[in-house]
Design a protein around this motif. Structure first.
Motif: not given
Length: 102
Positions: A47-51, A69-71, A96-98
């Motif tokens: 998991a990584s958040n998308i900045p 669609n969530q962190p 919001r995350s991948i």
């Protein structure tokens, strides 16, 4: 039985590790639409958040990417980027995350 020096074994392992990590899928996210502004590259497994959410490019090179669609890859994955094809979108994204599956 012959023993290899520890330094030689460590060097061989680092070459193998570097060769194994040469190909990896990448998500490049951009601050602005049309791949403009600052960018950030995500290649880490898990998991990584998308900045940035202005646009994106995906380079599928062996791993798929589950988009959330969530962190922190919480909730349900809303889309999966393919492991064997590139993709992109010039307009804003809601993800919001991948989670890169390795």
């Amino acid at each position: 039985m012959k023993r290899f020096p520890v330094a030689l074994a460590a060097a061989a392992m680092s070459v193998v590790a570097a060769a194994g990590s040469a190909a990896a899928s990448q998500l490049v996210v951009y601050e602005g639409e049309g791949y403009s502004g600052r960018s950030h590259v995500i290649t880490a497994c898990g998991a990584s958040n998308i900045p940035y959410h202005g646009s994106y490019k995906w380079y599928g090179d062996g791993q798929s990417g589950r988009m959330y669609n969530q962190p922190n890859a919480q909730g349900v994955a809303h889309f999966t980027l393919p492991s064997d094809r590139n993709a992109g979108q010039r307009t804003p994204i809601g993800w919001r995350s991948i989670f890169i599956v390795c």
